[in-house]
Scaffold this motif. Structure first.
Motif, short mmCIF file in Angstrom:
data_model
loop_
_atom_site.label_atom_id
_atom_site.label_comp_id
_atom_site.label_asym_id
_atom_site.label_seq_id
_atom_site.Cartn_x
_atom_site.Cartn_y
_atom_site.Cartn_z
N LYS A 96 3.97 12.10 -23.43
CA LYS A 96 4.24 10.74 -22.95
C LYS A 96 2.96 9.93 -23.02
N THR A 97 3.11 8.68 -23.45
CA THR A 97 1.96 7.79 -23.51
C THR A 97 2.44 6.35 -23.30
N GLU A 98 1.52 5.47 -22.96
CA GLU A 98 1.86 4.06 -22.78
C GLU A 98 1.00 3.23 -23.72
N TRP A 99 1.64 2.29 -24.40
CA TRP A 99 0.96 1.42 -25.34
C TRP A 99 1.25 -0.03 -24.98
N ASP A 100 0.27 -0.89 -25.22
CA ASP A 100 0.46 -2.32 -25.06
C ASP A 100 0.75 -2.87 -26.46
N ILE A 101 1.98 -3.27 -26.71
CA ILE A 101 2.44 -3.66 -28.04
C ILE A 101 2.22 -5.16 -28.24
N HIS A 102 1.36 -5.53 -29.20
CA HIS A 102 1.13 -6.93 -29.55
C HIS A 102 1.20 -7.15 -31.05
N SER A 103 1.34 -6.06 -31.80
CA SER A 103 1.43 -6.15 -33.26
C SER A 103 2.03 -4.84 -33.77
N ASP A 104 2.26 -4.76 -35.05
CA ASP A 104 2.73 -3.52 -35.64
C ASP A 104 1.63 -2.47 -35.50
N ILE A 105 2.01 -1.25 -35.11
CA ILE A 105 1.00 -0.19 -34.94
C ILE A 105 1.49 1.11 -35.57
N PHE A 106 0.53 1.99 -35.85
CA PHE A 106 0.79 3.33 -36.35
C PHE A 106 0.15 4.32 -35.39
N ILE A 107 0.93 5.29 -34.92
CA ILE A 107 0.47 6.25 -33.92
C ILE A 107 0.48 7.66 -34.52
N LYS A 108 -0.58 8.41 -34.26
CA LYS A 108 -0.60 9.84 -34.63
C LYS A 108 -0.46 10.64 -33.35
N ILE A 109 0.56 11.50 -33.33
CA ILE A 109 0.86 12.30 -32.14
C ILE A 109 0.78 13.78 -32.49
N GLU A 110 0.03 14.51 -31.68
CA GLU A 110 -0.15 15.95 -31.86
C GLU A 110 0.58 16.65 -30.71
N LEU A 111 1.65 17.38 -31.04
CA LEU A 111 2.38 18.14 -30.02
C LEU A 111 1.80 19.55 -29.92
N LEU A 112 1.74 20.04 -28.70
CA LEU A 112 1.23 21.38 -28.46
C LEU A 112 2.40 22.33 -28.25
N PRO A 113 2.37 23.50 -28.93
CA PRO A 113 3.47 24.45 -28.74
C PRO A 113 3.47 24.99 -27.31
N LYS A 114 4.68 25.25 -26.79
CA LYS A 114 4.79 25.86 -25.47
C LYS A 114 4.41 27.33 -25.59
N THR A 115 3.69 27.81 -24.62
CA THR A 115 3.29 29.21 -24.58
C THR A 115 3.77 29.80 -23.26
N MET A 116 4.34 30.99 -23.33
CA MET A 116 4.82 31.63 -22.13
C MET A 116 4.15 32.99 -22.00
N ILE A 117 3.64 33.25 -20.82
CA ILE A 117 3.06 34.55 -20.51
C ILE A 117 3.94 35.18 -19.44
N ILE A 118 4.50 36.34 -19.73
CA ILE A 118 5.38 37.02 -18.79
C ILE A 118 4.65 38.25 -18.26
N CYS A 119 4.51 38.31 -16.95
CA CYS A 119 3.86 39.45 -16.31
C CYS A 119 4.94 40.33 -15.64
N VAL A 120 4.89 41.61 -15.92
CA VAL A 120 5.86 42.55 -15.38
C VAL A 120 5.09 43.67 -14.69
N GLY A 121 5.56 44.07 -13.53
CA GLY A 121 4.88 45.17 -12.83
C GLY A 121 5.44 45.37 -11.44
N TYR A 122 4.91 46.37 -10.76
CA TYR A 122 5.36 46.69 -9.41
C TYR A 122 4.92 45.60 -8.44
N PRO A 123 5.66 45.46 -7.33
CA PRO A 123 5.23 44.50 -6.30
C PRO A 123 3.82 44.83 -5.81
N GLY A 124 3.03 43.79 -5.65
CA GLY A 124 1.67 43.97 -5.14
C GLY A 124 0.68 44.45 -6.19
#
Length: 160
Positions: A96-124
């Motif tokens: 998400k981003t906010e732009w002040d539009i006053h003329s034609d513009i070109f935007i470059k957007i870089e999306l970051l991949p989602k990463t998930m870390i799953i931890c499994v183990g005994y309680p404590g």
């Protein structure tokens, strides 16, 4: 008799034509005065992740929506003023981003991949401790999800 009716009809049509022109002129003046005719600007851009174009990303701003093509390119038409632009795609973090539009513009957007870390183990065994320390060390781009807090596996899956 016919010429009188014809000239009377012609006079009536001329008056109606004049009234129509005056009404249209007043409507145009009202639209300009009260801001109904706002200029639209072209907001285009390119969406990538690690330099690779992302096809099928959804771009939204105000009442305008677009989907990126195979080269990651999109186009929106927005009114002058501030616009919040949001981009989303499955497997990538929301942008998400906010732009002040006053003329034609070109935007470059870089999306970051989602990463998930799953931890499994005994309680404590230190899963929560390890996860929280990793998030604190890396930054705020990660979200901590815990079954102990959310109570059910379905709520954990819905949060992802």
């Amino acid at each position: 008799i016919y010429s009188y009716e014809f000239s009377h009809l012609t006079c009536t049509l001329n008056i109606l034509n004049l009234l129509l022109r005056i009404t249209l002129a007043l409507m145009i003046v009202a639209q300009i005065e009260f801001g109904y005719c706002q200029t639209m600007f072209k907001v285009s851009g390119n969406i990538t992740s690690n330099g690779i174009p992302i096809q099928g990303a959804t771009i939204s701003a105000s009442k305008s929506n677009s989907i990126s093509d195979s080269s990651g390119t999109f186009t929106l038409f927005l009114q002058e003023g501030k616009a919040q632009i949001s981009v989303s795609h499955i497997g990538y973090g929301a942008y998400k981003t906010e732009w002040d539009i006053h003329s034609d513009i070109f935007i470059k957007i870089e999306l970051l991949p989602k990463t998930m870390i799953i931890c499994v183990g005994y309680p404590g065994s230190g899963k929560s401790y390890y996860s929280k320390n990793c998030i604190n060390a890396v930054g705020t781009n990660y979200e901590y999800i815990n079954r102990d807090t959310l109570k059910t596996m379905n709520k954990c899956i819905d949060t992802i």
